[in-house]
Design a protein around this motif. Structure first.
Motif, PDB file in Angstrom:
ATOM      1  N   VAL A  23       0.841  -1.198   0.000  1.00 54.13           N
ATOM      2  CA  VAL A  23       0.000   0.000   0.000  1.00 54.13           C
ATOM      3  C   VAL A  23       0.878   1.251   0.000  1.00 54.13           C
ATOM      4  O   VAL A  23       0.640   2.203  -0.759  1.00 54.13           O
ATOM      5  CB  VAL A  23      -0.976  -0.002   1.200  1.00 54.13           C
ATOM      6  CG1 VAL A  23      -1.730   1.310   1.297  1.00 54.13           C
ATOM      7  CG2 VAL A  23      -1.945  -1.172   1.093  1.00 54.13           C
ATOM      8  N   SER A  24       1.924   1.242   0.818  1.00 57.33           N
ATOM      9  CA  SER A  24       2.848   2.386   0.857  1.00 57.33           C
ATOM     10  C   SER A  24       3.547   2.572  -0.486  1.00 57.33           C
ATOM     11  O   SER A  24       3.791   3.697  -0.915  1.00 57.33           O
ATOM     12  CB  SER A  24       3.877   2.192   1.966  1.00 57.33           C
ATOM     13  OG  SER A  24       3.244   2.180   3.230  1.00 57.33           O
ATOM     14  N   THR A  25       3.871   1.472  -1.149  1.00 59.92           N
ATOM     15  CA  THR A  25       4.524   1.544  -2.462  1.00 59.92           C
ATOM     16  C   THR A  25       3.592   2.169  -3.494  1.00 59.92           C
ATOM     17  O   THR A  25       4.028   3.001  -4.305  1.00 59.92           O
ATOM     18  CB  THR A  25       4.973   0.139  -2.922  1.00 59.92           C
ATOM     19  OG1 THR A  25       5.912  -0.367  -1.976  1.00 59.92           O
ATOM     20  CG2 THR A  25       5.605   0.185  -4.300  1.00 59.92           C
ATOM     21  N   LEU A  26       2.325   1.795  -3.474  1.00 64.88           N
ATOM     22  CA  LEU A  26       1.369   2.413  -4.401  1.00 64.88           C
ATOM     23  C   LEU A  26       1.292   3.918  -4.169  1.00 64.88           C
ATOM     24  O   LEU A  26       1.258   4.702  -5.127  1.00 64.88           O
ATOM     25  CB  LEU A  26      -0.012   1.779  -4.245  1.00 64.88           C
ATOM     26  CG  LEU A  26      -0.149   0.345  -4.738  1.00 64.88           C
ATOM     27  CD1 LEU A  26      -1.531  -0.209  -4.391  1.00 64.88           C
ATOM     28  CD2 LEU A  26       0.102   0.260  -6.235  1.00 64.88           C
ATOM     29  N   SER A  51       8.639   9.315  -0.885  1.00 70.30           N
ATOM     30  CA  SER A  51       8.952   8.396   0.217  1.00 70.30           C
ATOM     31  C   SER A  51       8.413   8.925   1.537  1.00 70.30           C
ATOM     32  O   SER A  51       7.854   8.171   2.333  1.00 70.30           O
ATOM     33  CB  SER A  51      10.461   8.191   0.332  1.00 70.30           C
ATOM     34  OG  SER A  51      10.954   7.536  -0.801  1.00 70.30           O
ATOM     35  N   LEU A  52       8.564  10.206   1.759  1.00 68.61           N
ATOM     36  CA  LEU A  52       8.090  10.794   3.011  1.00 68.61           C
ATOM     37  C   LEU A  52       6.566  10.742   3.121  1.00 68.61           C
ATOM     38  O   LEU A  52       6.032  10.483   4.202  1.00 68.61           O
ATOM     39  CB  LEU A  52       8.610  12.225   3.153  1.00 68.61           C
ATOM     40  CG  LEU A  52      10.134  12.347   3.289  1.00 68.61           C
ATOM     41  CD1 LEU A  52      10.555  13.824   3.296  1.00 68.61           C
ATOM     42  CD2 LEU A  52      10.635  11.632   4.528  1.00 68.61           C
ATOM     43  N   VAL A  53       5.870  10.958   2.014  1.00 67.72           N
ATOM     44  CA  VAL A  53       4.408  10.881   2.031  1.00 67.72           C
ATOM     45  C   VAL A  53       3.961   9.453   2.360  1.00 67.72           C
ATOM     46  O   VAL A  53       3.065   9.227   3.175  1.00 67.72           O
ATOM     47  CB  VAL A  53       3.815  11.353   0.682  1.00 67.72           C
ATOM     48  CG1 VAL A  53       2.332  11.051   0.592  1.00 67.72           C
ATOM     49  CG2 VAL A  53       4.067  12.844   0.492  1.00 67.72           C
ATOM     50  N   ALA A  54       4.616   8.469   1.753  1.00 67.54           N
ATOM     51  CA  ALA A  54       4.256   7.065   1.976  1.00 67.54           C
ATOM     52  C   ALA A  54       4.576   6.610   3.403  1.00 67.54           C
ATOM     53  O   ALA A  54       3.973   5.670   3.914  1.00 67.54           O
ATOM     54  CB  ALA A  54       4.984   6.177   0.972  1.00 67.54           C
ATOM     55  N   LEU A  55       5.511   7.284   4.063  1.00 70.35           N
ATOM     56  CA  LEU A  55       5.900   6.894   5.422  1.00 70.35           C
ATOM     57  C   LEU A  55       4.781   7.056   6.442  1.00 70.35           C
ATOM     58  O   LEU A  55       4.740   6.323   7.430  1.00 70.35           O
ATOM     59  CB  LEU A  55       7.112   7.691   5.894  1.00 70.35           C
ATOM     60  CG  LEU A  55       8.428   7.281   5.260  1.00 70.35           C
ATOM     61  CD1 LEU A  55       9.557   8.135   5.793  1.00 70.35           C
ATOM     62  CD2 LEU A  55       8.706   5.816   5.481  1.00 70.35           C
ATOM     63  N   VAL A 119      11.246   1.645 -13.665  1.00 72.28           N
ATOM     64  CA  VAL A 119      11.944   0.384 -13.385  1.00 72.28           C
ATOM     65  C   VAL A 119      13.039   0.623 -12.352  1.00 72.28           C
ATOM     66  O   VAL A 119      13.190  -0.145 -11.393  1.00 72.28           O
ATOM     67  CB  VAL A 119      12.511  -0.241 -14.681  1.00 72.28           C
ATOM     68  CG1 VAL A 119      13.490  -1.363 -14.372  1.00 72.28           C
ATOM     69  CG2 VAL A 119      11.373  -0.750 -15.559  1.00 72.28           C
ATOM     70  N   VAL A 120      13.791   1.684 -12.524  1.00 68.75           N
ATOM     71  CA  VAL A 120      14.834   2.023 -11.545  1.00 68.75           C
ATOM     72  C   VAL A 120      14.206   2.332 -10.190  1.00 68.75           C
ATOM     73  O   VAL A 120      14.691   1.869  -9.146  1.00 68.75           O
ATOM     74  CB  VAL A 120      15.684   3.224 -12.045  1.00 68.75           C
ATOM     75  CG1 VAL A 120      16.596   3.747 -10.953  1.00 68.75           C
ATOM     76  CG2 VAL A 120      16.485   2.826 -13.278  1.00 68.75           C
ATOM     77  N   ILE A 125      12.979   0.539  -4.579  1.00 70.72           N
ATOM     78  CA  ILE A 125      11.996   0.190  -3.551  1.00 70.72           C
ATOM     79  C   ILE A 125      12.224  -1.230  -3.064  1.00 70.72           C
ATOM     80  O   ILE A 125      12.194  -1.506  -1.856  1.00 70.72           O
ATOM     81  CB  ILE A 125      10.563   0.398  -4.077  1.00 70.72           C
ATOM     82  CG1 ILE A 125      10.274   1.893  -4.240  1.00 70.72           C
ATOM     83  CG2 ILE A 125       9.544  -0.244  -3.144  1.00 70.72           C
ATOM     84  CD1 ILE A 125       8.989   2.213  -4.991  1.00 70.72           C
ATOM     85  N   ALA A 126      12.474  -2.172  -3.977  1.00 75.73           N
ATOM     86  CA  ALA A 126      12.694  -3.574  -3.592  1.00 75.73           C
ATOM     87  C   ALA A 126      13.907  -3.714  -2.674  1.00 75.73           C
ATOM     88  O   ALA A 126      13.859  -4.428  -1.662  1.00 75.73           O
ATOM     89  CB  ALA A 126      12.872  -4.433  -4.837  1.00 75.73           C
TER      90      ALA A 126
END
Length: 185
Positions: A23-26, A51-55, A119-120, A125-126
């Motif tokens: 969910v955070s990744t989306l 990244s900060l928003v997803a945190l 892709v990068v 993220i992975a």
């Protein structure tokens, strides 16, 4: 504790972590693409802000679901560790995006397009997910020390677990005494 039981617990924990992470990744990918391809932001700054928003989602989901049975040593201490772990992970992700987009640009001989940039970004993220799980599991949302868990049980404290989850999880998952005690020195 038997290895099979530990692996089963770790798999359950990892599964919940991955759901919160998905969910955070989306959220992160959506914000990243909005910033880069709609508003024209630099990929590194877009990566940092996305990244900060997803945190925000990641903290709530991991604290209240994935690691709910873990030690609650205080919100301030936990939030400080969470922010520090995620600053390190955000910096690592931004570094990977910067290096990856640069490398793709060199290989292609031109500015990478949206597919290559994404892709990068997904590769970053992975990699960061693995680092983040280790940091959350070992540092941010630590297991309660065996002595404090035993004291809480002796005092009759009952961990807060929603009734719908209580029957589906092993006793150890609800934070009973001895949870992860063999993992801590």
């Amino acid at each position: 504790m038997e290895l099979r039981s530990r692996l089963r617990r770790l798999a359950a924990l990892g599964s919940r972590f991955l759901v919160v992470g998905a969910v955070s990744t989306l959220i992160e990918v959506g914000v990243f693409n909005l910033l880069v391809f709609v508003w024209g932001w630099d990929v590194v700054w877009a990566k940092i802000l996305a990244s900060l928003v997803a945190l925000v989602n990641a903290y709530i989901g991991n604290r209240e679901w994935t690691f709910r049975h873990r030690d609650r040593r205080g919100r301030v201490n936990e939030l400080v560790l969470f922010v520090l772990a995620n600053l390190a992970c955000t910096a690592l992700g931004a570094l990977i995006v910067w290096a990856g987009v640069g490398a793709v640009g060199v290989v292609l001989g031109r500015e990478p397009g949206p597919v290559a940039v994404n892709v990068v970004n997904l590769a970053s993220i992975a990699i960061v997910v693995l680092v983040r799980f280790v940091l959350y599991h070992r540092i941010v949302f630590r297991a309660a020390p065996a002595s404090s868990a035993a004291a809480a049980a002796a005092a009759g404290a009952v961990p807060a677990v929603p009734a719908t989850d209580a029957a589906a999880e092993p006793e150890v998952e609800r934070g009973e005494p001895g949870e992860d005690s063999e993992e801590r020195p």
